[in-house]
Write a protein that holds these residues in place. Structure first.
Motif, PDB file in Angstrom:
ATOM      1  N   ALA A   8      22.318  39.728  76.155  1.00  0.00           N
ATOM      2  CA  ALA A   8      21.011  39.911  76.388  1.00  0.00           C
ATOM      3  C   ALA A   8      20.810  40.383  77.428  1.00  0.00           C
ATOM      4  O   ALA A   8      19.840  41.459  77.521  1.00  0.00           O
ATOM      5  CB  ALA A   8      20.291  38.659  75.813  1.00  0.00           C
ATOM      6  N   LYS A   9      20.972  40.074  78.620  1.00  0.00           N
ATOM      7  CA  LYS A   9      20.890  40.505  79.941  1.00  0.00           C
ATOM      8  C   LYS A   9      21.213  41.891  80.315  1.00  0.00           C
ATOM      9  O   LYS A   9      20.627  42.776  80.927  1.00  0.00           O
ATOM     10  CB  LYS A   9      21.366  39.530  81.075  1.00  0.00           C
ATOM     11  N   ARG A  10      22.402  42.030  79.758  1.00  0.00           N
ATOM     12  CA  ARG A  10      23.261  43.394  79.921  1.00  0.00           C
ATOM     13  C   ARG A  10      22.418  44.459  79.245  1.00  0.00           C
ATOM     14  O   ARG A  10      22.110  45.915  79.509  1.00  0.00           O
ATOM     15  CB  ARG A  10      24.751  43.467  79.571  1.00  0.00           C
ATOM     16  N   ASP A  11      21.844  44.044  78.054  1.00  0.00           N
ATOM     17  CA  ASP A  11      21.071  45.010  76.925  1.00  0.00           C
ATOM     18  C   ASP A  11      19.996  45.261  77.772  1.00  0.00           C
ATOM     19  O   ASP A  11      19.329  46.520  77.994  1.00  0.00           O
ATOM     20  CB  ASP A  11      20.736  44.479  75.877  1.00  0.00           C
ATOM     21  N   ALA A  12      19.240  44.330  78.554  1.00  0.00           N
ATOM     22  CA  ALA A  12      17.835  44.602  79.418  1.00  0.00           C
ATOM     23  C   ALA A  12      18.108  45.481  80.431  1.00  0.00           C
ATOM     24  O   ALA A  12      17.131  46.556  80.635  1.00  0.00           O
ATOM     25  CB  ALA A  12      17.334  43.070  79.642  1.00  0.00           C
ATOM     26  N   ILE A  13      19.205  45.300  81.019  1.00  0.00           N
ATOM     27  CA  ILE A  13      19.601  46.223  82.350  1.00  0.00           C
ATOM     28  C   ILE A  13      19.936  47.645  81.772  1.00  0.00           C
ATOM     29  O   ILE A  13      19.155  48.591  82.469  1.00  0.00           O
ATOM     30  CB  ILE A  13      20.902  45.584  83.091  1.00  0.00           C
ATOM     31  N   ALA A  14      20.537  48.049  80.538  1.00  0.00           N
ATOM     32  CA  ALA A  14      20.882  49.178  80.163  1.00  0.00           C
ATOM     33  C   ALA A  14      19.855  50.009  79.910  1.00  0.00           C
ATOM     34  O   ALA A  14      19.333  50.858  80.118  1.00  0.00           O
ATOM     35  CB  ALA A  14      21.763  48.948  79.042  1.00  0.00           C
ATOM     36  N   MET A  15      18.701  49.073  79.211  1.00  0.00           N
ATOM     37  CA  MET A  15      17.294  49.688  78.856  1.00  0.00           C
ATOM     38  C   MET A  15      16.536  50.150  80.356  1.00  0.00           C
ATOM     39  O   MET A  15      15.923  51.068  80.209  1.00  0.00           O
ATOM     40  CB  MET A  15      16.560  48.633  77.971  1.00  0.00           C
ATOM     41  N   ALA A  16      16.495  49.277  81.265  1.00  0.00           N
ATOM     42  CA  ALA A  16      15.888  49.375  82.327  1.00  0.00           C
ATOM     43  C   ALA A  16      16.447  50.744  83.011  1.00  0.00           C
ATOM     44  O   ALA A  16      15.533  51.649  83.432  1.00  0.00           O
ATOM     45  CB  ALA A  16      15.902  48.361  83.126  1.00  0.00           C
ATOM     46  N   VAL A  17      17.718  51.094  82.784  1.00  0.00           N
ATOM     47  CA  VAL A  17      18.187  52.152  83.575  1.00  0.00           C
ATOM     48  C   VAL A  17      17.804  53.254  82.584  1.00  0.00           C
ATOM     49  O   VAL A  17      17.288  54.383  83.464  1.00  0.00           O
ATOM     50  CB  VAL A  17      19.766  52.008  83.641  1.00  0.00           C
ATOM     51  N   ARG A  18      17.984  53.172  81.305  1.00  0.00           N
ATOM     52  CA  ARG A  18      17.749  54.224  80.534  1.00  0.00           C
ATOM     53  C   ARG A  18      16.088  54.857  80.579  1.00  0.00           C
ATOM     54  O   ARG A  18      15.720  55.898  80.682  1.00  0.00           O
ATOM     55  CB  ARG A  18      17.848  53.854  78.888  1.00  0.00           C
ATOM     56  N   GLN A  19      15.172  53.815  80.963  1.00  0.00           N
ATOM     57  CA  GLN A  19      13.849  54.238  81.014  1.00  0.00           C
ATOM     58  C   GLN A  19      13.352  54.423  82.422  1.00  0.00           C
ATOM     59  O   GLN A  19      12.331  54.686  82.449  1.00  0.00           O
ATOM     60  CB  GLN A  19      12.865  52.780  80.417  1.00  0.00           C
ATOM     61  N   PHE A  20      14.201  54.282  83.254  1.00  0.00           N
ATOM     62  CA  PHE A  20      13.768  54.642  84.642  1.00  0.00           C
ATOM     63  C   PHE A  20      13.348  56.039  84.855  1.00  0.00           C
ATOM     64  O   PHE A  20      13.949  56.982  84.611  1.00  0.00           O
ATOM     65  CB  PHE A  20      14.871  54.446  85.775  1.00  0.00           C
ATOM     66  N   SER A  21      11.985  56.293  85.474  1.00  0.00           N
ATOM     67  CA  SER A  21      11.619  57.443  85.818  1.00  0.00           C
ATOM     68  C   SER A  21      10.494  57.415  87.012  1.00  0.00           C
ATOM     69  O   SER A  21       9.958  58.469  87.295  1.00  0.00           O
ATOM     70  CB  SER A  21      10.766  57.980  84.480  1.00  0.00           C
ATOM     71  N   ASP A  22      10.706  56.365  87.700  1.00  0.00           N
ATOM     72  CA  ASP A  22       9.863  56.689  88.932  1.00  0.00           C
ATOM     73  C   ASP A  22      10.556  56.932  90.190  1.00  0.00           C
ATOM     74  O   ASP A  22      10.482  56.420  91.136  1.00  0.00           O
ATOM     75  CB  ASP A  22       9.282  54.994  89.099  1.00  0.00           C
ATOM     76  N   PHE A  23      10.876  58.469  90.010  1.00  0.00           N
ATOM     77  CA  PHE A  23      11.640  59.054  91.100  1.00  0.00           C
ATOM     78  C   PHE A  23      10.370  59.263  91.965  1.00  0.00           C
ATOM     79  O   PHE A  23       9.091  60.118  91.569  1.00  0.00           O
ATOM     80  CB  PHE A  23      12.498  60.148  90.650  1.00  0.00           C
ATOM     81  N   ASN A  24      10.583  59.340  93.349  1.00  0.00           N
ATOM     82  CA  ASN A  24       9.557  59.806  94.408  1.00  0.00           C
ATOM     83  C   ASN A  24      10.420  60.280  95.691  1.00  0.00           C
ATOM     84  O   ASN A  24      11.440  60.149  95.651  1.00  0.00           O
ATOM     85  CB  ASN A  24       8.436  58.869  94.631  1.00  0.00           C
ATOM     86  N   ALA A  25       9.536  60.871  96.449  1.00  0.00           N
ATOM     87  CA  ALA A  25      10.449  61.272  97.696  1.00  0.00           C
ATOM     88  C   ALA A  25      11.045  60.246  98.444  1.00  0.00           C
ATOM     89  O   ALA A  25      11.842  60.375  99.096  1.00  0.00           O
ATOM     90  CB  ALA A  25       9.075  61.689  98.606  1.00  0.00           C
ATOM     91  N   ASP A  26      10.470  58.845  98.390  1.00  0.00           N
ATOM     92  CA  ASP A  26      11.297  57.679  99.108  1.00  0.00           C
ATOM     93  C   ASP A  26      12.580  57.282  98.421  1.00  0.00           C
ATOM     94  O   ASP A  26      13.598  57.052  98.890  1.00  0.00           O
ATOM     95  CB  ASP A  26      10.448  56.438  99.151  1.00  0.00           C
ATOM     96  N   ASN A  27      12.712  57.287  97.197  1.00  0.00           N
ATOM     97  CA  ASN A  27      13.849  56.853  96.364  1.00  0.00           C
ATOM     98  C   ASN A  27      14.760  58.184  96.022  1.00  0.00           C
ATOM     99  O   ASN A  27      15.986  57.951  95.424  1.00  0.00           O
ATOM    100  CB  ASN A  27      13.602  55.836  95.258  1.00  0.00           C
TER     101      ASN A  27
END
Length: 84
Positions: free
Chosen positions: A11-30
């Motif tokens: 369940a934790k692995r699934d939550a991590i995979a979903m967080a990676v898939r949904q990440f879109s907060d790219f900005n100049a800092d990261n």
């Protein structure tokens, strides 16, 4: 995925995979180069690092165009922050 991620409950692995898939907060800092190939995400109780590495498909060590999927393979690594 790293050994630390693999050792977590499914369940934790699934939550991590979903967080990676949904990440879109790219900005100049990261994402200073605008490549969208690495980030740190927070999943309750954990900081996760993910990154994408680029390799030539022919394993020659030199890739004429890393943006071309015909010549480049991409490898996604997901790890616990403490494994970095």
């Amino acid at each position: 995925m790293s050994a630390g991620i693999a050792a977590l409950p499914a369940a934790k692995r699934d939550a991590i995979a979903m967080a990676v898939r949904q990440f879109s907060d790219f900005n100049a800092d990261n994402d200073p180069h605008g490549e969208h190939d690495c980030a740190v995400v927070a999943v309750p109780g954990r900081r996760i690092i993910w990154k994408i590495d680029y390799y030539p498909r022919d394993d020659s060590g030199a890739d004429p165009d890393p943006t071309d999927p015909a010549t480049t393979k991409r490898v996604l690594t997901i790890m616990l922050a403490e494994e970095y």
